[in-house]
Structures are given as C-alpha cells and as structure tokens.
Design a protein around this motif. Sequence first.
Motif, PDB file in Angstrom:
ATOM      1  N   PRO A 230      -5.167  -4.223  -0.951  1.00 19.99           N
ATOM      2  CA  PRO A 230      -4.022  -3.350  -1.216  1.00 19.99           C
ATOM      3  C   PRO A 230      -3.700  -2.410  -0.056  1.00 19.99           C
ATOM      4  O   PRO A 230      -2.851  -1.520  -0.200  1.00 19.99           O
ATOM      5  N   LEU A 231      -4.330  -2.581   1.096  1.00 21.16           N
ATOM      6  CA  LEU A 231      -4.144  -1.671   2.222  1.00 21.16           C
ATOM      7  C   LEU A 231      -2.746  -1.811   2.815  1.00 21.16           C
ATOM      8  O   LEU A 231      -2.172  -2.901   2.844  1.00 21.16           O
ATOM      9  N   SER A 232      -2.212  -0.699   3.304  1.00 15.73           N
ATOM     10  CA  SER A 232      -0.951  -0.740   4.039  1.00 15.73           C
ATOM     11  C   SER A 232      -1.189  -1.358   5.411  1.00 15.73           C
ATOM     12  O   SER A 232      -2.338  -1.464   5.879  1.00 15.73           O
ATOM     13  N   SER A 233      -0.108  -1.723   6.088  1.00 16.71           N
ATOM     14  CA  SER A 233      -0.269  -2.377   7.391  1.00 16.71           C
ATOM     15  C   SER A 233      -0.896  -1.430   8.412  1.00 16.71           C
ATOM     16  O   SER A 233      -1.702  -1.848   9.249  1.00 16.71           O
ATOM     17  N   GLY A 234      -0.547  -0.142   8.350  1.00 14.93           N
ATOM     18  CA  GLY A 234      -1.123   0.812   9.294  1.00 14.93           C
ATOM     19  C   GLY A 234      -2.621   0.955   9.128  1.00 14.93           C
ATOM     20  O   GLY A 234      -3.379   0.927  10.101  1.00 14.93           O
ATOM     21  N   VAL A 235      -3.065   1.108   7.883  1.00 15.71           N
ATOM     22  CA  VAL A 235      -4.504   1.238   7.622  1.00 15.71           C
ATOM     23  C   VAL A 235      -5.219  -0.072   7.957  1.00 15.71           C
ATOM     24  O   VAL A 235      -6.318  -0.064   8.526  1.00 15.71           O
ATOM     25  N   ALA A 236      -4.597  -1.198   7.609  1.00 17.17           N
ATOM     26  CA  ALA A 236      -5.190  -2.498   7.937  1.00 17.17           C
ATOM     27  C   ALA A 236      -5.324  -2.673   9.443  1.00 17.17           C
ATOM     28  O   ALA A 236      -6.333  -3.196   9.942  1.00 17.17           O
ATOM     29  N   GLY A 237      -4.312  -2.236  10.188  1.00 15.70           N
ATOM     30  CA  GLY A 237      -4.374  -2.329  11.640  1.00 15.70           C
ATOM     31  C   GLY A 237      -5.529  -1.525  12.207  1.00 15.70           C
ATOM     32  O   GLY A 237      -6.246  -1.988  13.104  1.00 15.70           O
ATOM     33  N   LEU A 238      -5.727  -0.309  11.681  1.00 18.99           N
ATOM     34  CA  LEU A 238      -6.849   0.512  12.129  1.00 18.99           C
ATOM     35  C   LEU A 238      -8.183  -0.133  11.756  1.00 18.99           C
ATOM     36  O   LEU A 238      -9.124  -0.146  12.552  1.00 18.99           O
ATOM     37  N   LEU A 239      -8.276  -0.670  10.546  1.00 17.80           N
ATOM     38  CA  LEU A 239      -9.514  -1.302  10.100  1.00 17.80           C
ATOM     39  C   LEU A 239      -9.878  -2.476  11.013  1.00 17.80           C
ATOM     40  O   LEU A 239     -11.039  -2.608  11.441  1.00 17.80           O
TER      41      LEU A 239
END
Length: 404
Positions: free
Chosen positions: A120-129
């Motif tokens: 369920p992560l947003s693209s910004g958080v996914a990018g950081l992860l």
Amino acid sequence: MTHPSTLARPARPARAQSGDRVDSLPSRAARGLPAAMVTAVGLFAAARLTGVLVLAATAWATGRNPLYLLGRSWDSAWYLWIASHGYGRTFHFSPTVVHSDLAFFPLYPAVVRAVTTLTPLSSGVAGLLVSWLAAGAAACGIYAIGAHLHGRAVGTTLVLLWALLPHSVVLSMAYTEPVLTAFAAWSLYAVLTGRWLWAGTLAALAGLARPNGVAVAAAVLAAAVYEAGRRRGRKVPHRLWTGAALAPLGWGGYVLWVGVRKGDPLGGYFEVQRLWGSRFDFGAGSLRFAKHLLLHGDRFVFPMTMVIVAAGVLLYALLLADRAPLPLLVHSGVLLLIALGGSGFFESKPRFLLPAFPLLLPLARALVRTARARPWHATVVVGALAGLSFAYGAYLVVIAHTPL
C-alpha cells in the motif's frame, strides 16, 4: 598498470589461479564476512541516518518537508512519474531544449512500480525504500571487495568513507545511484572471485539502472579479455565468455529500444540526451565551465564540484599507483571519463562518481594504517569527513536549489 593476479588479489592468497572459479576457496578475510559485514553496514546506516537527521532538522528550520525533499527532488520526480505512468512524458522548452523521460533508464522505476503494486506504499515512500535497501546492498558489496583484497578493517573503512562522501546524501534519496552501485559492487566482486555468470548478469542489470552503468559492463569485458589472454591457449571456460556476452545487454538493450522508438536505432538515445544538454564532448564543456568559475565565480556548489572531481582524478592516480585489480581500474576509469568528458549539468558530476567507490581504496588503506598507529588522528579525520558530509548534504538538498 596491473600485475599477474590483477583479477583477484585477496588479503591472503588462496591456492587457486587468478580468474579460476574460487567459490570453494574464499580468502581468509572473506571467511569472517557475515559478522564483519554487519558491523560495516551498521556503521554505514548510522552515518546515513545521522545525515538524514541533520537534513531533516535543516528542512524543518526552513519550513520544508524533509520526506518530500528526499523522495521527490529533481530526477526523483521523473523516475516516480515513469513508475506510475510509464514512458511518454516530454517538455518542450525550445527547439533545442526538449526534456524527455526516455533519458531515464527503466530498472529503478520498474522496481518502484512493483513495490507500489504489491504494497500500500505511495510511490515516494516506495522509491525511498528501494533506494535505502539498495544502498545497504551496495555497502555489503563494497565491504566484500575491500575485505577480499585487503582484509576486514579496510573493507569496513571503505564502506564508512563511501557513506561520508560530500554527496552521500544522494544515497538516502529516491535516486538511482544506490541501485547502480549495488549491482556494480557485486558484479565486480563476482569478477574478482571468478564467478563470471554472476558478473555478467549483475553487469547487465547495472546497465539497466543508469547511463553510466556501462562502466560495469566495460569492467567485466576487460577482465574477461585479460583472463582469456592470460591463459595463452589453455581452454577458456564457457562461463567466462557467457558472462562477458551478458554484461552489455542491459545498457545496450535500452539504448537500442529508445533508438527504435525515436526512429534512429543507433543514435536516437544520444539525441534524447543531447536535447537535455548532456553529451560527451571530451571535456570541452567542462573546461568552459571551469574557466567561467575561475574567472567569474559562481554559487558554492560549482567550485565544490570542481574540487570533488579534481580529487577523483587524484584518487584514480593513487589507485593506478597501488596497481589495483584491472576490473576496479576499468570501472572507476570509465565513470571518471564520463564525468570529465560529459557536458551539461556540471553540478551533477560528483553524483555520477558515487558508484566509483574503488577510488576510495587508497584512502581506506591509509586510514586503517593511521588508526593502528595514531587512533586519535584517525578519529579526527573521520569526524571532519562526517561534519562535511552531513552539513554539505543538508545544504545541497534544502538550501542550494541546484539540480543534483
């Protein structure tokens, strides 16, 4: 520039010929790999976390959102758009300035899209992860190379120095340098330990991550040619040639795909880059900009960039003097050549050199010797590097308003 064991020079020699498969004959330094690697990665994480906290404090003090700055600054926005919508975004500023998302290689946005699809992560958080996990994987690979060549202390110090580079803040952002460095480090480690199929596969993935990922393929190819020549008529294992054939497929495949899409298979991608203002002109553009800085001055970021690139050249000379293994010399040399010879976005050159971690090997070895003879001297050096890295990283992202 190289010596007979140029492909693999472990801290203590194993009973194997250089270039032969040594999966069952790791160096003694590598036998303690897991526990020591955890220590190295822990130091890396602590350094980068401290840098993020300094950046966050600076951002809050100026009314900015640190998570937004880390996840959606400059090129990050392009990658996250590709992850969410695919290719096809173009901005026309003038007939000679056209910014197309085809300039950005596909691996990172593809992984981010997979993460957002499965979680369920947003693209910004996914990018950081993705970037943070890749940075950790890169730190493991960098440690493995340093420990294999010079022992665990050098491996740990090499990782710490990489974490404290002036531009290491990029390793904490939604950028592609951590992904490229992770594949590059493990591909080079595979070459040094004779795992040619792994080396070629990882080099192909590195080539899908960034334009300068071609440096990894060049290193694998150079090592394969050297090893084949060193055998002088003896049978060359098929794994070597297969790995060498795989290495350039990622970079070459994407460049060809963009070229076909633009109607010019061999030149289409380079035309996209030219319209962004990026091209390889053998350093003419860089020299013009350096002359401008010397005569007229400019924002602090630009002279700092010139100092960092000059330091990269000096470190490469030291790497040559140390007779480092051929794959490390080729990888770092190609990255340095691209940074020096490319025009456009002068301030981005230090970021382009982040994957050139072998340049830090001479410094890591010197710092280990200093730490053993004069521990406080080494502590002061590391403290100074940390202060510069954390302060300059916060300045770059929060205050400078200059493309990274």
